[in-house]
Design a protein around this motif. Structure first.
Motif, PDB file in Angstrom:
ATOM      1  N   HIS A 141      35.201  23.956 -10.462  1.00  0.00           N
ATOM      2  CA  HIS A 141      33.967  23.798  -9.662  1.00  0.00           C
ATOM      3  C   HIS A 141      33.113  25.058  -9.560  1.00  0.00           C
ATOM      4  N   LYS A 142      33.494  26.118 -10.204  1.00  0.00           N
ATOM      5  CA  LYS A 142      32.735  27.362 -10.121  1.00  0.00           C
ATOM      6  C   LYS A 142      31.874  27.526 -11.373  1.00  0.00           C
ATOM      7  N   ILE A 143      30.557  27.715 -11.200  1.00  0.00           N
ATOM      8  CA  ILE A 143      29.684  27.961 -12.352  1.00  0.00           C
ATOM      9  C   ILE A 143      29.902  29.396 -12.818  1.00  0.00           C
ATOM     10  N   ILE A 144      30.231  29.543 -14.096  1.00  0.00           N
ATOM     11  CA  ILE A 144      30.585  30.847 -14.665  1.00  0.00           C
ATOM     12  C   ILE A 144      29.568  31.213 -15.738  1.00  0.00           C
ATOM     13  N   GLN A 145      28.981  32.390 -15.623  1.00  0.00           N
ATOM     14  CA  GLN A 145      28.041  32.894 -16.633  1.00  0.00           C
ATOM     15  C   GLN A 145      28.866  33.578 -17.712  1.00  0.00           C
ATOM     16  N   LEU A 146      29.032  32.911 -18.852  1.00  0.00           N
ATOM     17  CA  LEU A 146      29.845  33.467 -19.928  1.00  0.00           C
ATOM     18  C   LEU A 146      29.078  34.484 -20.757  1.00  0.00           C
ATOM     19  N   GLU A 147      27.854  34.136 -21.080  1.00  0.00           N
ATOM     20  CA  GLU A 147      26.982  34.990 -21.888  1.00  0.00           C
ATOM     21  C   GLU A 147      25.563  34.803 -21.364  1.00  0.00           C
ATOM     22  N   GLU A 148      24.665  35.672 -21.745  1.00  0.00           N
ATOM     23  CA  GLU A 148      23.268  35.458 -21.385  1.00  0.00           C
ATOM     24  C   GLU A 148      22.800  34.151 -22.017  1.00  0.00           C
ATOM     25  N   GLY A 149      22.383  33.221 -21.175  1.00  0.00           N
ATOM     26  CA  GLY A 149      21.920  31.924 -21.660  1.00  0.00           C
ATOM     27  C   GLY A 149      22.998  30.859 -21.757  1.00  0.00           C
ATOM     28  N   ILE A 150      24.239  31.164 -21.351  1.00  0.00           N
ATOM     29  CA  ILE A 150      25.323  30.167 -21.430  1.00  0.00           C
ATOM     30  C   ILE A 150      26.133  30.198 -20.138  1.00  0.00           C
ATOM     31  N   LYS A 151      26.139  29.061 -19.414  1.00  0.00           N
ATOM     32  CA  LYS A 151      26.938  28.892 -18.206  1.00  0.00           C
ATOM     33  C   LYS A 151      27.845  27.675 -18.380  1.00  0.00           C
ATOM     34  N   VAL A 152      28.992  27.707 -17.706  1.00  0.00           N
ATOM     35  CA  VAL A 152      29.917  26.573 -17.784  1.00  0.00           C
ATOM     36  C   VAL A 152      30.511  26.290 -16.411  1.00  0.00           C
ATOM     37  N   ARG A 153      31.020  25.051 -16.258  1.00  0.00           N
ATOM     38  CA  ARG A 153      31.767  24.690 -15.044  1.00  0.00           C
ATOM     39  C   ARG A 153      32.844  23.689 -15.433  1.00  0.00           C
ATOM     40  N   PHE A 154      34.050  23.885 -14.899  1.00  0.00           N
ATOM     41  CA  PHE A 154      35.174  22.990 -15.148  1.00  0.00           C
ATOM     42  C   PHE A 154      35.357  22.061 -13.946  1.00  0.00           C
ATOM     43  N   THR A 155      35.462  20.751 -14.203  1.00  0.00           N
ATOM     44  CA  THR A 155      35.755  19.786 -13.142  1.00  0.00           C
ATOM     45  C   THR A 155      36.991  18.982 -13.529  1.00  0.00           C
ATOM     46  N   ASP A 156      37.697  18.485 -12.541  1.00  0.00           N
ATOM     47  CA  ASP A 156      38.997  17.856 -12.772  1.00  0.00           C
ATOM     48  C   ASP A 156      38.834  16.512 -13.485  1.00  0.00           C
ATOM     49  N   ALA A 157      39.452  16.387 -14.654  1.00  0.00           N
ATOM     50  CA  ALA A 157      39.385  15.140 -15.425  1.00  0.00           C
ATOM     51  C   ALA A 157      40.510  14.178 -15.063  1.00  0.00           C
ATOM     52  N   GLY A 158      41.498  14.625 -14.281  1.00  0.00           N
ATOM     53  CA  GLY A 158      42.543  13.724 -13.805  1.00  0.00           C
ATOM     54  C   GLY A 158      43.459  13.173 -14.873  1.00  0.00           C
ATOM     55  N   HIS A 159      43.596  13.887 -15.975  1.00  0.00           N
ATOM     56  CA  HIS A 159      44.403  13.399 -17.107  1.00  0.00           C
ATOM     57  C   HIS A 159      45.758  14.075 -17.170  1.00  0.00           C
ATOM     58  N   LEU A 160      45.796  15.354 -16.907  1.00  0.00           N
ATOM     59  CA  LEU A 160      46.989  16.187 -17.010  1.00  0.00           C
ATOM     60  C   LEU A 160      46.805  17.346 -16.041  1.00  0.00           C
ATOM     61  N   LEU A 161      47.885  17.966 -15.643  1.00  0.00           N
ATOM     62  CA  LEU A 161      47.767  19.154 -14.808  1.00  0.00           C
ATOM     63  C   LEU A 161      46.791  20.144 -15.459  1.00  0.00           C
ATOM     64  N   GLY A 162      45.730  20.490 -14.744  1.00  0.00           N
ATOM     65  CA  GLY A 162      44.753  21.447 -15.257  1.00  0.00           C
ATOM     66  C   GLY A 162      43.695  20.871 -16.170  1.00  0.00           C
ATOM     67  N   SER A 163      43.720  19.578 -16.433  1.00  0.00           N
ATOM     68  CA  SER A 163      42.749  18.994 -17.364  1.00  0.00           C
ATOM     69  C   SER A 163      41.345  19.037 -16.773  1.00  0.00           C
ATOM     70  N   SER A 164      40.358  19.081 -17.657  1.00  0.00           N
ATOM     71  CA  SER A 164      38.990  19.245 -17.164  1.00  0.00           C
ATOM     72  C   SER A 164      37.982  18.525 -18.043  1.00  0.00           C
ATOM     73  N   SER A 165      36.884  18.152 -17.409  1.00  0.00           N
ATOM     74  CA  SER A 165      35.622  17.921 -18.106  1.00  0.00           C
ATOM     75  C   SER A 165      34.849  19.232 -17.997  1.00  0.00           C
ATOM     76  N   ILE A 166      34.042  19.532 -19.008  1.00  0.00           N
ATOM     77  CA  ILE A 166      33.338  20.816 -19.017  1.00  0.00           C
ATOM     78  C   ILE A 166      31.832  20.581 -19.097  1.00  0.00           C
ATOM     79  N   GLU A 167      31.121  21.150 -18.130  1.00  0.00           N
ATOM     80  CA  GLU A 167      29.658  21.162 -18.156  1.00  0.00           C
ATOM     81  C   GLU A 167      29.201  22.486 -18.768  1.00  0.00           C
ATOM     82  N   ILE A 168      28.264  22.410 -19.692  1.00  0.00           N
ATOM     83  CA  ILE A 168      27.756  23.612 -20.359  1.00  0.00           C
ATOM     84  C   ILE A 168      26.235  23.615 -20.282  1.00  0.00           C
ATOM     85  N   TRP A 169      25.671  24.711 -19.746  1.00  0.00           N
ATOM     86  CA  TRP A 169      24.220  24.886 -19.736  1.00  0.00           C
ATOM     87  C   TRP A 169      23.860  25.949 -20.772  1.00  0.00           C
ATOM     88  N   ILE A 170      23.004  25.590 -21.730  1.00  0.00           N
ATOM     89  CA  ILE A 170      22.571  26.542 -22.750  1.00  0.00           C
ATOM     90  C   ILE A 170      21.054  26.707 -22.630  1.00  0.00           C
TER      91      ILE A 170
END
Length: 535
Positions: A141-170
C-alpha cells in the motif's frame, strides 16, 4: 513507453513482461515455464545486463524461477517485492537451483556412459545466491518512487503469502500512464491469508486468466471432508498421503489439520501423527509464522491473539534430513504424510508413493491442480500402474481429490476483480491462461464489461502512449521437446559466455567519463584477458 509480452502468453506458466519507460528498462516477473510448453517465448529483446530493475508479483517459481538465469546472463539490478515474497524467494530459488544441478548431475552420469555431450543446468546455486542478494523489500500500500518518472505500489492479491498486484505509474515527456499487473488473483475465504484487494483505476490492465473458463462451485466443508477421508483410511490401517506444494498448500492443510485436532473430530485416533516431509515446506512454514501481521486474515489473527499458532499442533512432525524421511515409511502406525511436489513429478513424494500406492488400505489425497502430463494427473485419471524409480508399481490405493481447494480465483472471481475499475481501462491484456482460455476470457470481458480486451502472444509490443499494438505476433508452436533439449545442451555454456560479453560492454559504457588512469587500467585488464583466451 512500451510493453513487450514475453512469457505466460496463451500459456499458464513462465510469467514475464519487459517494459521501457522514463528512460529505463525493467521486468515484471521472470518466471520459469513448468509442465507442457505449447508456444515458443520471445527472448527479452535487450542484453540482461541492460535491465535496470525488476518487479515481482509473488514467489511461485513460474513467476520468479528465471531470475537466477537472468543473473547468470548479467542482470544485476534490484528486484522489488513484498517482504514475504523476498523471504520465500530466498528458499525457493535456492531449492530450484538445487533441482537444476541435481538433474544435470543425474543426466550427465547417463551421458558419460552413453558418450553423449554434457548437459548444462539452466543456472547454478551460485547464480541463485547472487540474485537473492538483489531483492528489495517493499511494504504493501505504499507508493514508492523507484526512478524519476516511475512509481509503484504493491497491493495484496490474496493468492499466496506476500502475493501482490502491482500498480505502476510511468511519466514520460509530461505524459503519465498507469499500468496494473494483476499477478495471480487469489480465491476468496482461503485459510490464513487475506482475500484479494480490488483496484479501481488503470490505463492498461494486464490480468491473469488461469481459471477463466471454470467455476469452483460451492465451497465444500473442507474440515468435514478431510476428517472423513482420514477416518476411513485409518480404520483400514492405512496412511493418507497428500502430494502438496511446499509453499501455500502445505500450510493450508496444516491449518485444517490443527482444526480437526483442536475440535477432537477424530476421538478414536487420539494423537495421530502428521508428517511434513519436505525441507522446503518446513522452511516455508517458518516464514509463514514470521509474516502473520501483514498477511494473515482476521480469523487467523484471532488465533494469534489467543496465543495459538494456526499451523502447529501436537503430533506434527517436521522431516528435514533424508534419514528422517526414510524412517517415516518404517513407522507402521496410520498417519498423514504431506510431501512435495504437489504434482508428484519430483521430490520425496515419489518415495512415499512407491511405499503406499500398492497398498489398498492407503489413500492418496490430491488437494491441488494436476497438469496434463504429470504423474499426479495420470493417477487421478485412473492409471492402474505407474513407474517409479524404474519399477512398475500397481495402483491399489484409493485415489481421492478434495475438490474446491484452489489458490486461484475462478472465472467469477476474476470478473469481480476486473469489474472493480470505476473507469474502463484503455485496454485489458489477458495472459496467464491456457491457449483457448485466454481468448474466451478476453471475449467475456468485452461482452460483459465493455472492455477492449485482447489476449496477446509472446513478442507482441504495445505503445503505452498511443495504446497502439505496434507489433502483433502469432503463437509459434514449440518443436519436439527432444530437439529443443539438444539445442539447449549445445548452446547453454556458450550462451553464458556471450551474456558475459554483453555485460562487459555495459560496464564499459558505464565507465565513460571516468578518470584516465582508471580507464587505462581497465583496458589493460581486458586486453590481458583477451590475450589469454584468443585462440
Amino acid at each position: 513507453m512500451r510493453l513487450t509480452f514475453i512469457g505466460a502468453a496463451h500459456e499458464v506458466t513462465g510469467s514475464c513482461y519487459f517494459l521501457e519507460g522514463a528512460g529505463k528498462k525493467f521486468l515484471v516477473d521472470c518466471g520459469m515455464e513448468q509442465g507442457p510448453d505449447q508456444y515458443e517465448n520471445q527472448e527479452i529483446p535487450v542484453p540482461l545486463s541492460e535491465i535496470d530493475f525488476a518487479l515481482l508479483t509473488h514467489a511461485h517459481i513460474d513467476h520468479s524461477g528465471n531470475f537466477p538465469l537472468a543473473y547468470a546472463k548479467g542482470f544485476r539490478g534490484p528486484i522489488y517485492a513484498t517482504a514475504a515474497t523476498c523471504d520465500l524467494c530466498d528458499i525457493m530459488l535456492r531449492d530450484s537451483a538445487h533441482i537444476q544441478m541435481f538433474e544435470a548431475e543425474w543426466r550427465n552420469r547417463k551421458a558419460r556412459r552413453n558418450g553423449q555431450p554434457e548437459f548444462v543446468p539452466a543456472y547454478t546455486m551460485e547464480d541463485a545466491l547472487g540474485v537473492i542478494q538483489q531483492f528489495v523489500e517493499c511494504d504493501y500500500h505504499k507508493i514508492i518512487q523507484l526512478e524519476e518518472g516511475i512509481k509503484v505500489r504493491f497491493t495484496d492479491a490474496g493468492h499466496l503469502l506476500g502475493s501482490s498486484s502491482i500498480e505502476i505509474w510511468i511519466t514520460e515527456d509530461g505524459e503519465e500512464r498507469k499500468l496494473v499487473f494483476s499477478g495471480d488473483i487469489g480465491n476468496t475465504d482461503q485459510p490464513l491469508i487475506k482475500d484479494p484487494e480490488y483496484l479501481d483505476r488503470g490505463d492498461y490492465v494486464i490480468m491473469e486468466s488461469t481459471y477463466g473458463d471454470r467455476c469452483h462451485g460451492e465451497k465444500p466443508d473442507y474440515i468435514a471432508e478431510l476428517t472423513d477421508i482420514i477416518r476411513k483410511t485409518f480404520r483400514r490401517g492405512g496412511n493418507v498421503i497428500v502430494p502438496s506444494f511446499a509453499v501455500g498448500r502445505t500450510q493450508e492443510m496444516l491449518y485444517f489439520l490443527r482444526k480437526i485436532k483442536a475440535d477432537n473430530l477424530l476421538p478414536e485416533f487420539p494423537g495421530f501423527e502428521v508428517y511434513v516431509d519436505s525441507p522446503l515446506a518446513v522452511q516455508a512454514t517458518s516464514i509463514f509464522k514470521e509474516h502473520y501481521s501483514e498477511c494473515y486474515d482476521e480469523e487467523a489473527m484471532d488465533l494469534i491473539r489467543q496465543g495459538i499458532n494456526p499451523i502447529a499442533f501436537p503430533g506434527l512432525k517436521l522431516s528435514v534430513t533424508s534419514d528422517e524421511s526414510k524412517a517415516i515409511n518404517f513407522n507402521e502406525k496410520p498417519k498423514v504424510i504431506l510431501s512435495a511436489s504437489g504434482m508428484c513429478d519430483a521430490g520425496r513424494i515419489k518415495h512415499h508413493l512407491k511405499h503406499n500406492l500398492w497398498r489398498q488400505e492407503c489413500t492418496i489425497l490430491f488437494v491441488g491442480y494436476q497438469a496434463v502430463g504429470t504423474l499426479g494427473r495420470s493417477l487421478i485419471e485412473g492409471a492402474t500402474e505407474v513407474k517409479l524409480f524404474g519399477e512398475e508399481i500397481h495402483v491399489n490405493a484409493e485415489i481421492v481429490r478434495l475438490p474446491g481447494i484452489s489458490g486461484h480465483a475462478d472465472n467469477e472471481g476474476l470478473m469481480r476483480w476486473a469489474g472493480a475499475f470505476r473507469e474502463k481501462p484503455k485496454k485489458v491484456f489477458v495472459t496467464h491462461g491456457d491457449d483457448q482460455v485466454c481468448e474466451l476470457f478476453a471475449k467475456r470481458l468485452t461482452d460483459e464489461l465493455g472492455y477492449q480486451a485482447i489476449a496477446p502472444y509472446s513478442g507482441t509490443i504495445v505503445d503505452l502512449l498511443t495504446g497502439e499494438v505496434i507489433k502483433e505476433t502469432l503463437g509459434i508452436a514449440v518443436k519436439h521437446a527432444k530437439e529443443k533439449a539438444k539445442t539447449r545442451k549445445a548452446a547453454g555454456v556458450y550462451a553464458r559466455l556471450l551474456a558475459a560479453g554483453q555485460r562487459l560492454m555495459t560496464v564499459i559504457r558505464h565507465n565513460e567519463g571516468g578518470a584516465n588512469k582508471d580507464l587505462a587500467r581497465f583496458a589493460d585488464q581486458i586486453n590481458a584477458m583477451c590475450d589469454k583466451w584468443d585462440r
